[in-house]
Design an enzyme around this catalytic site. Structure first.
Site, PDB file in Angstrom:
ATOM      1  CB  CYS A 187      -0.938  -0.001   1.198  1.00  0.00           C
ATOM      2  SG  CYS A 187      -2.121  -1.365   1.205  1.00  0.00           S
ATOM      3  CG  ASP A 188       5.091   3.086   1.822  1.00  0.00           C
ATOM      4  OD1 ASP A 188       4.786   4.292   1.845  1.00  0.00           O
ATOM      5  OD2 ASP A 188       6.282   2.680   1.807  1.00  0.00           O
TER       6      ASP A 188
END
Length: 169
Positions: free
Chosen positions: A64-65
């Site tokens: 997600c980062d």
């Protein structure tokens, strides 16, 4: 509410998605989420712009980062395109994340309050109350031009494909 089983998996295990599956050619439904400043935000706030919506389960995970960082970087190169990252993370977590990572080219939104986006677009995971990973591209007339529900939530979306669709708008 529509329930879709065996549509996506998390670590190989099927999860149930709630809401209507959005398809290319559909008119993008409006939704309301919350900014990191605790302000309401609706898709209709961006009428007249191309929108790339990056959907992540939680900005506190590695994939997600990277997804958020990748689309934020690309947002700085795009003209008249609004880039949004949406998750179920609390607005406070999004604010901390954006400050730490220098997210300045895109908008981060929290769908935690009522899962308005997750239900309207069929990205809400019933078992976890998280959003499944994906990407949407919506044109300036709010017509959906690209949809990706990433089949295995722990994997990356097809960045190049989404950006290619954006570049043609």
């Amino acid at each position: 509410m529509e329930r879709r089983n065996n549509f996506v998996t998390m670590k190989g295990n099927p999860v149930t998605l709630l809401g209507t599956e959005i398809k290319v050619g559909s008119i993008a439904p409006d939704f309301t989420a919350v900014t990191k400043e605790l302000q309401p935000f609706a898709l209709s706030d961006l009428n007249g712009k191309v929108k790339l919506i990056s959907i992540v389960p939680s900005i506190d995970t590695g994939v997600c980062d990277l997804q958020t960082m990748t689309f934020n970087e690309e947002a700085g190169k795009l003209k008249n395109v609004a880039v949004i990252t949406i998750s179920m993370d609390l607005p406070f977590a999004l604010g901390r994340y954006c400050a730490t990572k220098g997210i300045e080219n895109s908008v981060t939104l929290s769908d935690h309050r009522d899962a308005s986006f997750g239900k309207a677009y069929g990205f809400l995971i019933d078992e976890l109350r998280l959003l499944t990973r994906g990407v949407l591209v919506i044109d300036e007339n709010n017509v959906v031009k690209h949809v990706e529900y990433v089949k295995e939530i722990t994997e990356h979306p097809d960045y190049d494909r989404a950006l290619d669709v954006v570049s043609k708008l």
